[in-house]
Scaffold this motif. Structure first.
Motif, short mmCIF file in Angstrom:
data_model
loop_
_atom_site.label_atom_id
_atom_site.label_comp_id
_atom_site.label_asym_id
_atom_site.label_seq_id
_atom_site.Cartn_x
_atom_site.Cartn_y
_atom_site.Cartn_z
N VAL A 1 0.86 -1.19 0.00
CA VAL A 1 0.00 0.00 0.00
C VAL A 1 0.89 1.24 0.00
N ILE A 2 0.64 2.14 -0.93
CA ILE A 2 1.37 3.40 -1.00
C ILE A 2 0.41 4.49 -0.54
N GLU A 3 0.61 4.94 0.69
CA GLU A 3 -0.25 5.98 1.22
C GLU A 3 0.19 7.35 0.72
N ASP A 4 -0.76 8.14 0.28
CA ASP A 4 -0.49 9.49 -0.19
C ASP A 4 0.70 9.49 -1.16
N PRO A 5 0.53 8.88 -2.36
CA PRO A 5 1.65 8.74 -3.30
C PRO A 5 2.25 10.09 -3.68
N PRO A 6 3.57 10.11 -3.98
CA PRO A 6 4.23 11.37 -4.36
C PRO A 6 3.66 11.93 -5.65
N VAL A 7 3.49 13.24 -5.70
CA VAL A 7 2.91 13.89 -6.88
C VAL A 7 3.69 15.16 -7.22
N ALA A 8 3.48 15.62 -8.45
CA ALA A 8 4.04 16.90 -8.88
C ALA A 8 3.04 18.00 -8.54
N ALA A 9 3.30 19.19 -9.06
CA ALA A 9 2.46 20.34 -8.73
C ALA A 9 1.02 20.17 -9.21
N ASN A 10 0.81 19.33 -10.23
CA ASN A 10 -0.53 19.12 -10.77
C ASN A 10 -1.30 18.02 -10.05
N ARG A 11 -0.79 17.56 -8.90
CA ARG A 11 -1.42 16.51 -8.10
C ARG A 11 -1.51 15.18 -8.84
N SER A 12 -0.55 14.94 -9.73
CA SER A 12 -0.45 13.67 -10.46
C SER A 12 0.97 13.16 -10.38
N SER A 13 1.14 11.86 -10.57
CA SER A 13 2.46 11.23 -10.52
C SER A 13 2.86 10.76 -11.91
N SER A 14 4.07 11.07 -12.32
CA SER A 14 4.61 10.42 -13.52
C SER A 14 4.99 9.00 -13.11
N MET A 15 4.57 8.01 -13.90
CA MET A 15 4.75 6.61 -13.53
C MET A 15 5.51 5.86 -14.61
N VAL A 16 6.51 5.09 -14.19
CA VAL A 16 7.22 4.18 -15.08
C VAL A 16 7.30 2.83 -14.38
N ALA A 17 6.87 1.77 -15.08
CA ALA A 17 6.88 0.41 -14.52
C ALA A 17 7.86 -0.46 -15.29
N MET A 18 8.66 -1.25 -14.55
CA MET A 18 9.66 -2.13 -15.14
C MET A 18 9.49 -3.53 -14.56
N ALA A 19 9.72 -4.55 -15.39
CA ALA A 19 9.69 -5.94 -14.94
C ALA A 19 11.07 -6.57 -15.18
N PHE A 20 11.51 -7.40 -14.24
CA PHE A 20 12.82 -8.03 -14.36
C PHE A 20 12.66 -9.38 -15.05
N LYS A 21 13.15 -9.45 -16.29
CA LYS A 21 13.01 -10.67 -17.10
C LYS A 21 14.29 -10.90 -17.89
#
Length: 245
Positions: A180-200
Protein backbone atom coordinates in the motif's frame (compact mmCIF):
# COMPACT_ATOMS: atom_id res chain seq x y z
CA UNK A 1 -71.70 -4.84 31.00
CA UNK A 2 -69.78 -2.67 33.50
CA UNK A 3 -67.35 -5.55 34.20
CA UNK A 4 -66.83 -6.08 30.45
CA UNK A 5 -66.01 -2.38 29.91
CA UNK A 6 -63.59 -2.39 32.86
CA UNK A 7 -61.76 -5.40 31.43
CA UNK A 8 -61.44 -3.72 28.02
CA UNK A 9 -60.04 -0.58 29.65
CA UNK A 10 -57.42 -2.58 31.55
CA UNK A 11 -56.38 -4.39 28.38
CA UNK A 12 -56.19 -1.14 26.44
CA UNK A 13 -53.94 0.41 29.09
CA UNK A 14 -51.70 -2.65 29.10
CA UNK A 15 -51.16 -2.85 25.34
CA UNK A 16 -48.82 0.18 25.03
CA UNK A 17 -46.69 -1.14 27.86
CA UNK A 18 -46.41 -4.51 26.18
CA UNK A 19 -45.48 -2.85 22.87
CA UNK A 20 -42.74 -0.86 24.53
CA UNK A 21 -41.28 -3.89 26.29
CA UNK A 22 -41.07 -5.99 23.10
CA UNK A 23 -37.81 -5.23 21.22
CA UNK A 24 -38.14 -4.49 17.50
CA UNK A 25 -37.24 -7.35 15.20
CA UNK A 26 -33.87 -7.00 13.51
CA UNK A 27 -34.02 -6.29 9.79
CA UNK A 28 -32.58 -8.95 7.48
CA UNK A 29 -29.76 -6.58 6.46
CA UNK A 30 -28.83 -5.86 10.06
CA UNK A 31 -28.89 -9.55 10.88
CA UNK A 32 -26.56 -10.29 7.99
CA UNK A 33 -24.18 -7.49 8.95
CA UNK A 34 -23.90 -8.72 12.52
CA UNK A 35 -23.58 -12.37 11.56
CA UNK A 36 -20.69 -12.48 9.14
CA UNK A 37 -18.84 -10.78 6.30
CA UNK A 38 -19.15 -7.64 4.19
CA UNK A 39 -17.77 -8.37 0.75
CA UNK A 40 -17.65 -7.18 -2.84
CA UNK A 41 -17.10 -9.45 -5.82
CA UNK A 42 -14.69 -8.27 -8.53
CA UNK A 43 -13.87 -10.10 -11.75
CA UNK A 44 -10.45 -9.44 -13.24
CA UNK A 45 -8.77 -10.62 -16.43
CA UNK A 46 -11.80 -12.76 -17.28
CA UNK A 47 -13.28 -12.96 -20.77
CA UNK A 48 -16.25 -14.92 -19.40
CA UNK A 49 -16.86 -14.10 -15.72
CA UNK A 50 -19.18 -16.37 -13.71
CA UNK A 51 -22.82 -15.44 -14.26
CA UNK A 52 -24.14 -16.62 -10.90
CA UNK A 53 -22.06 -17.00 -7.76
CA UNK A 54 -23.18 -18.40 -4.41
CA UNK A 55 -20.95 -18.62 -1.34
CA UNK A 56 -21.00 -21.58 1.04
CA UNK A 57 -19.24 -22.35 4.28
CA UNK A 58 -17.16 -25.45 3.52
CA UNK A 59 -17.56 -26.61 7.13
CA UNK A 60 -21.37 -26.50 6.96
CA UNK A 61 -23.55 -29.55 7.44
CA UNK A 62 -25.02 -29.34 3.93
CA UNK A 63 -28.37 -27.96 5.06
CA UNK A 64 -27.78 -24.20 4.63
CA UNK A 65 -28.26 -22.68 1.16
CA UNK A 66 -25.47 -20.59 -0.32
CA UNK A 67 -25.64 -16.80 -0.30
CA UNK A 68 -25.56 -14.90 -3.57
CA UNK A 69 -22.51 -12.71 -4.29
CA UNK A 70 -22.68 -10.02 -6.95
CA UNK A 71 -19.52 -10.06 -9.06
CA UNK A 72 -18.78 -6.90 -11.06
CA UNK A 73 -15.97 -5.60 -13.26
CA UNK A 74 -15.76 -2.43 -11.15
CA UNK A 75 -15.90 -1.34 -7.52
CA UNK A 76 -18.72 0.72 -6.07
CA UNK A 77 -20.44 1.11 -2.71
CA UNK A 78 -22.58 -2.05 -2.96
CA UNK A 79 -21.50 -4.77 -0.52
CA UNK A 80 -22.94 -8.24 -0.14
CA UNK A 81 -23.63 -9.44 3.39
CA UNK A 82 -22.57 -13.04 3.95
CA UNK A 83 -23.72 -14.67 7.21
CA UNK A 84 -20.73 -17.00 7.17
CA UNK A 85 -18.39 -17.57 10.09
CA UNK A 86 -16.01 -20.21 8.73
CA UNK A 87 -12.65 -19.58 7.07
CA UNK A 88 -12.93 -22.00 4.14
CA UNK A 89 -15.34 -20.90 1.45
CA UNK A 90 -16.70 -22.65 -1.61
CA UNK A 91 -18.20 -20.72 -4.55
CA UNK A 92 -20.79 -22.53 -6.65
CA UNK A 93 -23.24 -21.91 -9.49
CA UNK A 94 -26.34 -22.52 -7.36
CA UNK A 95 -27.57 -21.87 -3.84
CA UNK A 96 -28.39 -25.56 -3.35
CA UNK A 97 -25.91 -26.93 -0.75
CA UNK A 98 -26.03 -30.28 -2.53
CA UNK A 99 -23.96 -28.60 -5.25
CA UNK A 100 -20.93 -28.69 -2.95
CA UNK A 101 -20.59 -32.40 -3.74
CA UNK A 102 -20.63 -31.82 -7.51
CA UNK A 103 -17.26 -30.67 -8.87
CA UNK A 104 -18.98 -29.40 -12.02
CA UNK A 105 -20.95 -26.97 -9.86
CA UNK A 106 -17.95 -25.63 -7.92
CA UNK A 107 -16.36 -22.58 -9.55
CA UNK A 108 -13.77 -21.58 -6.92
CA UNK A 109 -12.49 -22.14 -3.40
CA UNK A 110 -10.62 -19.87 -1.02
CA UNK A 111 -9.43 -19.57 2.57
CA UNK A 112 -9.94 -16.32 4.47
CA UNK A 113 -7.04 -14.74 6.31
CA UNK A 114 -7.37 -14.63 10.09
CA UNK A 115 -9.73 -11.96 11.39
CA UNK A 116 -11.15 -11.14 7.95
CA UNK A 117 -14.51 -9.37 8.16
CA UNK A 118 -14.64 -7.03 5.18
CA UNK A 119 -13.03 -6.95 1.76
CA UNK A 120 -12.99 -7.85 -1.91
CA UNK A 121 -13.23 -11.29 -3.49
CA UNK A 122 -11.26 -10.90 -6.72
CA UNK A 123 -12.08 -13.63 -9.24
CA UNK A 124 -9.13 -14.62 -11.42
CA UNK A 125 -8.56 -17.35 -14.01
CA UNK A 126 -7.91 -20.75 -12.48
CA UNK A 127 -4.82 -22.89 -13.01
CA UNK A 128 -6.42 -24.78 -15.89
CA UNK A 129 -5.34 -28.09 -14.37
CA UNK A 130 -7.74 -31.04 -14.73
CA UNK A 131 -10.09 -31.39 -11.78
CA UNK A 132 -9.47 -27.89 -10.42
CA UNK A 133 -12.12 -25.12 -10.36
CA UNK A 134 -12.22 -22.75 -13.36
CA UNK A 135 -11.58 -19.68 -11.18
CA UNK A 136 -9.51 -18.75 -8.17
CA UNK A 137 -10.38 -16.09 -5.63
CA UNK A 138 -7.91 -13.62 -4.18
CA UNK A 139 -9.06 -12.07 -0.90
CA UNK A 140 -8.22 -8.35 -0.62
CA UNK A 141 -8.71 -6.56 2.70
CA UNK A 142 -10.34 -3.17 2.05
CA UNK A 143 -10.72 -1.90 5.61
CA UNK A 144 -9.57 1.62 6.39
CA UNK A 145 -6.55 0.26 8.28
CA UNK A 146 -5.40 -1.90 5.37
CA UNK A 147 -6.41 0.40 2.50
CA UNK A 148 -6.77 4.00 3.72
CA UNK A 149 -8.31 6.87 1.71
CA UNK A 150 -5.93 8.54 -0.72
CA UNK A 151 -3.80 5.42 -1.19
CA UNK A 152 -2.79 2.96 -3.88
CA UNK A 153 -2.91 -0.76 -3.22
CA UNK A 154 -0.61 -2.50 -5.68
CA UNK A 155 -0.86 -6.27 -6.21
CA UNK A 156 1.88 -8.01 -8.16
CA UNK A 157 0.09 -11.10 -9.50
CA UNK A 158 2.74 -11.59 -12.17
CA UNK A 159 5.53 -14.21 -11.92
CA UNK A 160 8.22 -11.49 -12.17
CA UNK A 161 9.70 -8.87 -9.83
CA UNK A 162 8.39 -5.41 -10.75
CA UNK A 163 9.59 -1.89 -10.03
CA UNK A 164 7.30 1.16 -10.17
CA UNK A 165 8.70 4.68 -10.13
CA UNK A 166 6.35 7.48 -9.06
CA UNK A 167 7.99 10.84 -9.61
CA UNK A 168 11.44 10.25 -8.04
CA UNK A 169 10.44 7.48 -5.63
CA UNK A 170 10.88 3.79 -6.51
CA UNK A 171 8.72 0.96 -5.16
CA UNK A 172 9.82 -2.65 -5.66
CA UNK A 173 7.51 -5.66 -5.67
CA UNK A 174 8.37 -9.33 -5.49
CA UNK A 175 6.16 -11.77 -7.36
CA UNK A 176 2.95 -12.23 -5.34
CA UNK A 177 3.65 -9.21 -3.14
CA UNK A 178 1.10 -6.54 -2.20
CA UNK A 179 2.01 -3.07 -0.97
CA UNK A 180 0.00 0.00 0.00
CA UNK A 181 1.37 3.40 -1.00
CA UNK A 182 -0.25 5.98 1.22
CA UNK A 183 -0.49 9.49 -0.19
CA UNK A 184 1.65 8.74 -3.30
CA UNK A 185 4.23 11.37 -4.36
CA UNK A 186 2.91 13.89 -6.88
CA UNK A 187 4.04 16.90 -8.88
CA UNK A 188 2.46 20.34 -8.73
CA UNK A 189 -0.53 19.12 -10.77
CA UNK A 190 -1.42 16.51 -8.10
CA UNK A 191 -0.45 13.67 -10.46
CA UNK A 192 2.46 11.23 -10.52
CA UNK A 193 4.61 10.42 -13.52
CA UNK A 194 4.75 6.61 -13.53
CA UNK A 195 7.22 4.18 -15.08
CA UNK A 196 6.88 0.41 -14.52
CA UNK A 197 9.66 -2.13 -15.14
CA UNK A 198 9.69 -5.94 -14.94
CA UNK A 199 12.82 -8.03 -14.36
CA UNK A 200 13.01 -10.67 -17.10
CA UNK A 201 15.93 -12.53 -18.68
CA UNK A 202 18.38 -10.95 -16.22
CA UNK A 203 17.46 -7.38 -17.11
CA UNK A 204 14.87 -4.72 -16.32
CA UNK A 205 12.37 -4.18 -19.14
CA UNK A 206 9.91 -1.31 -19.36
CA UNK A 207 6.30 -2.54 -19.26
CA UNK A 208 4.41 0.74 -19.00
CA UNK A 209 4.40 4.45 -18.30
CA UNK A 210 1.86 7.18 -17.82
CA UNK A 211 0.36 9.71 -15.46
CA UNK A 212 -1.46 8.62 -12.30
CA UNK A 213 -3.76 11.20 -10.71
CA UNK A 214 -3.71 11.28 -6.92
CA UNK A 215 -6.63 9.18 -5.56
CA UNK A 216 -7.89 12.14 -3.51
CA UNK A 217 -10.38 10.92 -0.93
CA UNK A 218 -10.87 7.63 -2.82
CA UNK A 219 -8.61 4.61 -3.34
CA UNK A 220 -7.13 2.80 -6.35
CA UNK A 221 -6.19 -0.83 -6.85
CA UNK A 222 -3.32 -1.32 -9.30
CA UNK A 223 -2.90 -4.91 -10.45
CA UNK A 224 0.19 -6.32 -12.18
CA UNK A 225 -0.47 -9.53 -14.12
CA UNK A 226 0.90 -11.58 -16.98
CA UNK A 227 -1.20 -11.50 -20.14
CA UNK A 228 -1.48 -15.19 -21.16
CA UNK A 229 -1.65 -14.29 -24.87
CA UNK A 230 1.35 -11.96 -25.08
CA UNK A 231 3.27 -13.41 -22.10
CA UNK A 232 3.95 -9.80 -21.10
CA UNK A 233 3.40 -8.22 -17.69
CA UNK A 234 0.67 -5.59 -17.77
CA UNK A 235 -0.75 -3.09 -15.29
CA UNK A 236 -4.41 -2.26 -14.76
CA UNK A 237 -5.99 0.24 -12.38
CA UNK A 238 -9.39 -0.09 -10.68
CA UNK A 239 -10.74 2.97 -8.88
CA UNK A 240 -12.76 2.32 -5.74
CA UNK A 241 -15.44 4.98 -5.49
CA UNK A 242 -16.95 3.67 -2.24
CA UNK A 243 -16.83 5.84 0.84
CA UNK A 244 -14.99 4.26 3.76
CA UNK A 245 -16.87 3.90 7.04
Amino acid sequence: MKTHRTLLAVLALGLPALAQETPPAATPAAAVESAGLRTRGLCFQLDSPPADVFVHDAAGDGSVPGVRLDVKSYLNHEYSGLPIKGDNLVFTKTADPAGLKDSANVIARTKLPGGFKRGIFMFLPGSGKPGEPPFRVLVVDDTRQSFPPGSLKILNLSPLPVSIKLEKEVFNFKSGETKVIEDPPVAANRSSSMVAMAFKDSQWRKIGSGIWPHPGSKRVLQVLFENPKSQQVELRGIRDIASID
